[in-house]
Design an enzyme around this catalytic site. Structure first.
Site, PDB file in Angstrom:
ATOM      1  N   ASP A  97     -37.542 -26.590 -10.424  1.00 10.17           N
ATOM      2  CA  ASP A  97     -38.680 -27.496 -10.673  1.00 10.17           C
ATOM      3  C   ASP A  97     -38.223 -28.948 -10.699  1.00 10.17           C
ATOM      4  O   ASP A  97     -39.034 -29.856 -10.532  1.00 10.17           O
ATOM      5  CB  ASP A  97     -39.315 -27.190 -12.053  1.00 10.17           C
ATOM      6  CG  ASP A  97     -39.828 -25.756 -12.118  1.00 10.17           C
ATOM      7  OD1 ASP A  97     -39.773 -25.146 -13.204  1.00 10.17           O
ATOM      8  OD2 ASP A  97     -40.243 -25.239 -11.051  1.00 10.17           O
ATOM      9  N   LYS A 132     -20.804 -38.675 -16.147  1.00  6.94           N
ATOM     10  CA  LYS A 132     -20.571 -37.287 -15.710  1.00  6.94           C
ATOM     11  C   LYS A 132     -19.070 -37.089 -15.510  1.00  6.94           C
ATOM     12  O   LYS A 132     -18.394 -37.989 -15.015  1.00  6.94           O
ATOM     13  CB  LYS A 132     -21.294 -37.040 -14.366  1.00  6.94           C
ATOM     14  CG  LYS A 132     -22.813 -37.187 -14.394  1.00  6.94           C
ATOM     15  CD  LYS A 132     -23.372 -37.266 -12.968  1.00  6.94           C
ATOM     16  CE  LYS A 132     -22.994 -38.608 -12.329  1.00  6.94           C
ATOM     17  NZ  LYS A 132     -23.526 -38.779 -10.986  1.00  6.94           N
ATOM     18  N   ASP A 142     -21.950 -35.472  -4.877  1.00  9.98           N
ATOM     19  CA  ASP A 142     -20.913 -35.539  -3.836  1.00  9.98           C
ATOM     20  C   ASP A 142     -19.515 -35.392  -4.416  1.00  9.98           C
ATOM     21  O   ASP A 142     -18.528 -35.403  -3.657  1.00  9.98           O
ATOM     22  CB  ASP A 142     -20.999 -36.885  -3.075  1.00  9.98           C
ATOM     23  CG  ASP A 142     -20.604 -38.050  -3.959  1.00  9.98           C
ATOM     24  OD1 ASP A 142     -19.527 -38.652  -3.718  1.00  9.98           O
ATOM     25  OD2 ASP A 142     -21.343 -38.331  -4.920  1.00  9.98           O
TER      26      ASP A 142
HETATM   27  O1  LIG Z   1     -16.284 -45.762  -9.539  1.00  8.23           O
HETATM   28  C1  LIG Z   1     -17.439 -45.504  -9.872  1.00  8.23           C
HETATM   29  O2  LIG Z   1     -17.999 -46.049 -10.858  1.00  8.23           O
HETATM   30  C2  LIG Z   1     -18.138 -44.395  -9.124  1.00  8.23           C
HETATM   31  O3  LIG Z   1     -17.501 -44.150  -7.920  1.00  8.23           O
HETATM   32  C3  LIG Z   1     -19.546 -44.623  -8.725  1.00  8.23           C
HETATM   33  O4  LIG Z   1     -20.155 -45.509  -9.458  1.00  8.23           O
HETATM   34  C4  LIG Z   1     -20.209 -43.260  -8.656  1.00  8.23           C
HETATM   35  O5  LIG Z   1     -21.576 -43.333  -8.758  1.00  8.23           O
HETATM   36  P1  LIG Z   1     -22.417 -41.957  -8.554  1.00  8.23           P
HETATM   37  O6  LIG Z   1     -21.776 -41.246  -7.391  1.00  8.23           O
HETATM   38  O7  LIG Z   1     -22.275 -41.185  -9.843  1.00  8.23           O
HETATM   39  O8  LIG Z   1     -23.831 -42.403  -8.247  1.00  8.23           O
HETATM   40 MG   LIG Z   2     -21.626 -39.859  -6.093  1.00  5.30          MG
END
Ligand SMILES: O=C(O)[C@H](O)[C@H](O)COP(=O)(O)O
Ligand SMILES: [Mg+2]
Length: 294
Positions: free
Chosen positions: A21, A218, A243
């Site tokens: 959802d 995360k 990713d």
């Molecule tokens: O170095 C960083 O902060 C990260 O590579 C980048 O900001 C990742 O962002 P996200 O893929 O979580 O949108």
């Molecule tokens: Mg990313």
């Protein structure tokens, strides 16, 4: 259970989408790279919304605030509410104000960009920074611990400097000063390549102090706590799309979400997804997010 690539069969793609959802979308490397949208991102998100799916945007990128991300998304042609957007600057500000409960007479020393400053201000947290200029002879004399600095918070800072790091190190010599990172992604995917990530900015401080920061992005569930502080949702009907195995996919798995989908337009590769001992194993993966359209 090893990951598998979703086939392009419409019935399989529809069955996958129907399991959820709500979709939690990582941003860098999934929706875009730098200022360039990845193929058919707008169409894909619109398709999911037309199916009645809820979308959240959950990024470790601390350079922008939620409000700025809302404008970025809208400028890309992706309508959204600010309460659908969660960034590591926000999860950090929430942690400092509501979990750490930093006393109001204490301040945060920030290594990072405007996103962090805006989210700290929104939580009523006092912060200081450094203009990043060359270190001066006076600095060598004046820099030192400061009991008013309760936290050093480090995020992606594309104008990092020796002076900024020197100041942070002096503050962190006080063991009472809390060491936090918005996130510790090693690299940042942009322009089709990888560049230093937030983790590369805090690494010198770890080297100097021997201290490891608490990371609020995360895979930390501090980000999930920040999300659930704004909205409750059925995790079993939620899918994390990312990713990066060691941030996005791990976040989804450890957060107990119903599913995880990796895409190959950012950091992690198909080899890394399929190898023994992968950082985290997504349920399924696609070359590009838009391949879910069939
Ligand atoms: O170095 C960083 O902060 C990260 O590579 C980048 O900001 C990742 O962002 P996200 O893929 O979580 O949108
Ligand atoms: Mg990313």
């Amino acid at each position: 259970m090893p990951s598998r690539k979703l086939s392009g069969k419409p019935e399989e793609l529809a069955a996958f989408i129907d399991k959820f959802d709500i979709f939690l979308f990582d941003c860098d490397g999934v929706l875009w790279q730098g200022k360039a949208l990845l193929p058919r991102t707008v169409e894909t998100l619109a398709h999911l919304r037309n199916l009645g799916k809820h979308l959240l945007f959950v990024t470790n990128n601390s350079t922008k605030s939620r409000a700025t991300y809302q404008k970025t998304l809208q400028d890309f042609g992706i309508p959204c509410d600010v309460n659908e957007i969660f960034c590591s600057a926000y999860s950090s500000a929430i942690y400092i104000s509501r979990v750490l409960q930093l006393p109001r007479d204490k301040k945060v020393y920030v290594i990072g960009e405007s996103g962090i400053e805006e989210e700290l201000a929104a939580e009523g947290i006092t912060y200081i920074g450094d203009d990043g200029g060359d270190i001066t002879p006076e600095d060598y004399d004046s820099f030192g611990p400061d009991e008013d600095v309760g936290v050093v918070l480090c995020g992606l800072d594309r104008a990092i400097s020796y002076r900024k790091l020197a100041r942070a190190y002096q503050y962190l010599r006080n063991p009472e000063t809390v060491f936090l990172a918005t996130n510790i992604d090693s690299t940042f995917p942009t322009h089709g390549k990888l560049f230093p990530g937030a983790g590369a900015i805090s690494a010198p401080l770890i080297c100097m102090t021997g201290r490891t920061p608490v990371s609020l992005g995360k895979p930390s569930q501090a980000m999930m706590d920040a999300i659930e502080g704004v909205l409750k949702f059925d995790k079993k009907r939620a899918c994390m799309v990312g990713d990066r195995l060691d941030t996005d996919i791990r976040f989804g798995i450890e957060g107990g979400l119903g599913g995880t989908l990796a895409v190959l337009t950012g950091v992690s590769t198909e080899e890394e997804i399929l190898e023994e001992g992968a950082a985290a194993v997504p349920d399924v993966y696609l070359d590009r997010l838009c391949d879910i359209l069939g």
